[in-house]
Enzyme design. Sequence first.
Site, short mmCIF file in Angstrom:
data_model
loop_
_atom_site.label_atom_id
_atom_site.label_comp_id
_atom_site.label_asym_id
_atom_site.label_seq_id
_atom_site.Cartn_x
_atom_site.Cartn_y
_atom_site.Cartn_z
N LYS A 289 0.82 -1.21 0.00
CA LYS A 289 0.00 0.00 0.00
C LYS A 289 0.86 1.27 0.00
O LYS A 289 2.03 1.26 0.40
CB LYS A 289 -0.95 0.00 1.20
CG LYS A 289 -0.26 0.08 2.55
CD LYS A 289 -1.28 0.02 3.68
CE LYS A 289 -2.20 1.21 3.66
NZ LYS A 289 -3.14 1.21 4.79
N GLY A 290 0.27 2.36 -0.47
CA GLY A 290 0.99 3.61 -0.61
C GLY A 290 1.63 4.07 0.69
O GLY A 290 1.02 4.04 1.75
N ASN B 30 -12.96 4.98 -5.23
CA ASN B 30 -12.39 5.14 -3.90
C ASN B 30 -11.68 6.49 -3.78
O ASN B 30 -11.14 7.01 -4.75
CB ASN B 30 -11.42 3.99 -3.58
CG ASN B 30 -9.99 4.33 -3.92
OD1 ASN B 30 -9.28 4.93 -3.11
ND2 ASN B 30 -9.54 3.93 -5.11
N LEU C 177 -4.66 7.75 0.64
CA LEU C 177 -3.30 7.32 1.03
C LEU C 177 -3.11 7.21 2.54
O LEU C 177 -2.07 7.59 3.07
CB LEU C 177 -2.25 8.26 0.43
CG LEU C 177 -2.24 8.36 -1.09
CD1 LEU C 177 -1.33 9.49 -1.55
CD2 LEU C 177 -1.81 7.05 -1.71
N ASN D 215 3.89 6.86 -7.21
CA ASN D 215 2.53 7.29 -7.53
C ASN D 215 2.56 8.79 -7.79
O ASN D 215 2.54 9.59 -6.86
CB ASN D 215 1.59 6.96 -6.37
CG ASN D 215 0.19 7.50 -6.59
OD1 ASN D 215 -0.16 7.90 -7.70
ND2 ASN D 215 -0.60 7.53 -5.54
N CYS E 233 -0.46 12.14 -7.25
CA CYS E 233 -0.69 12.93 -6.02
C CYS E 233 -0.73 14.42 -6.33
O CYS E 233 -0.07 14.90 -7.26
CB CYS E 233 0.43 12.66 -5.02
SG CYS E 233 0.54 10.94 -4.54
N LYS F 83 4.23 5.08 -11.85
CA LYS F 83 2.83 4.78 -12.14
C LYS F 83 2.16 6.00 -12.76
O LYS F 83 2.08 7.06 -12.14
CB LYS F 83 2.11 4.35 -10.86
CG LYS F 83 0.71 3.78 -11.09
CD LYS F 83 0.16 3.19 -9.80
CE LYS F 83 -1.12 2.43 -10.02
NZ LYS F 83 -1.61 1.80 -8.77
N ILE G 32 -2.74 1.60 -16.01
CA ILE G 32 -3.07 2.96 -15.61
C ILE G 32 -3.43 3.01 -14.13
O ILE G 32 -3.85 2.01 -13.55
CB ILE G 32 -4.26 3.51 -16.44
CG1 ILE G 32 -5.49 2.64 -16.25
CG2 ILE G 32 -3.88 3.66 -17.90
CD1 ILE G 32 -6.78 3.15 -16.91
N GLY H 97 -5.67 -5.54 -9.22
CA GLY H 97 -6.11 -4.66 -8.14
C GLY H 97 -7.47 -5.01 -7.59
O GLY H 97 -7.61 -5.85 -6.70
#
Length: 302
Positions: free
Chosen positions: A45-46, A69, A73, A127, A130, A165, A191, A265
């Site tokens: 997870k992030g 969602n 984060l 990621n 953001c 990403k 993506i 995912g």
Amino acid sequence: MASLNVNIKELKLKNPVMTASGTFGYGLEFADFVPLDGIGGIIVKGTTLKPREGNDYPRMAETPMGMLNCVGLQNKGVDYFCEHIYPQIKDIDTNMIVNVSGSSPEDYAECAARIDALDKIPAIELNISCPNVRDGGMAFGVTCAGAASVVKAVRERYHKTLIVKLSPNVTDITEIARAVEAEGADSVSLINTLMGTSIDIEKRCRRLSIGTGGLSGPAVKPVAVRMVWQVARAVKIPVVGLGGIMTAEDAIEFIMAGATAIEIGTANFIDPTVTIKVRDGINSWLDNHGCKSVQEIIGVAE
């Protein structure tokens, strides 16, 4: 059995199936359902430099072909990860990869540098969807300059495999891919989620606390396959494909579009054993079609 081995630069995967960040926890949560060492890579997870509480509830909403969602984060920060999570996952016999997020290039770089010191973490995934706090909240990944600034800062302080990403919420994703490649990305994954919203017509309000969220699941697959196909032909670095993969056939589409590896995912929420089923399904397809290696079908779709 066909060979499923693939490489993302220096990162060697025993098979092309990985998990998408935010859908598989730290891997430990799925240990009762699948052999973790049977997955090519687990992207946890992030993780951010400082702890984040995430957005207010509600922050998830089901859609007819997926989900929205806006978790935001939520995590306890990179130091907590290094001290408490890393010791629990470092000996899992697969590639444990950390998804890194931030609000400035310096945040990204510092977070990445701390993870760089962990021997058993061979790669990170940046990621870049953001919001840039210095630029009015616009996501880094929607401009070439923003994306490049993050990758450049991280590349100066991170020395292992760097996967970036990409956001699909752009006019031309190939331009962003080429920009991060030029600054030292070893691979791109795509993506990330598409921006969407959902309205409760009885309450007359949007279903997510911040109004919008990221759309994932089967609905996004055709968009994702198209973008993977475009990017694979625009860059020389390996491409990792994700977006709505539910079956081995879905994964093979991405591979034929040009993906060296794929990430699963949303499907993990429906079937916690889906990663192994997809791995085995790819192998069966290759055997049935006389292929000795998955390498034979990467990017074959014209």
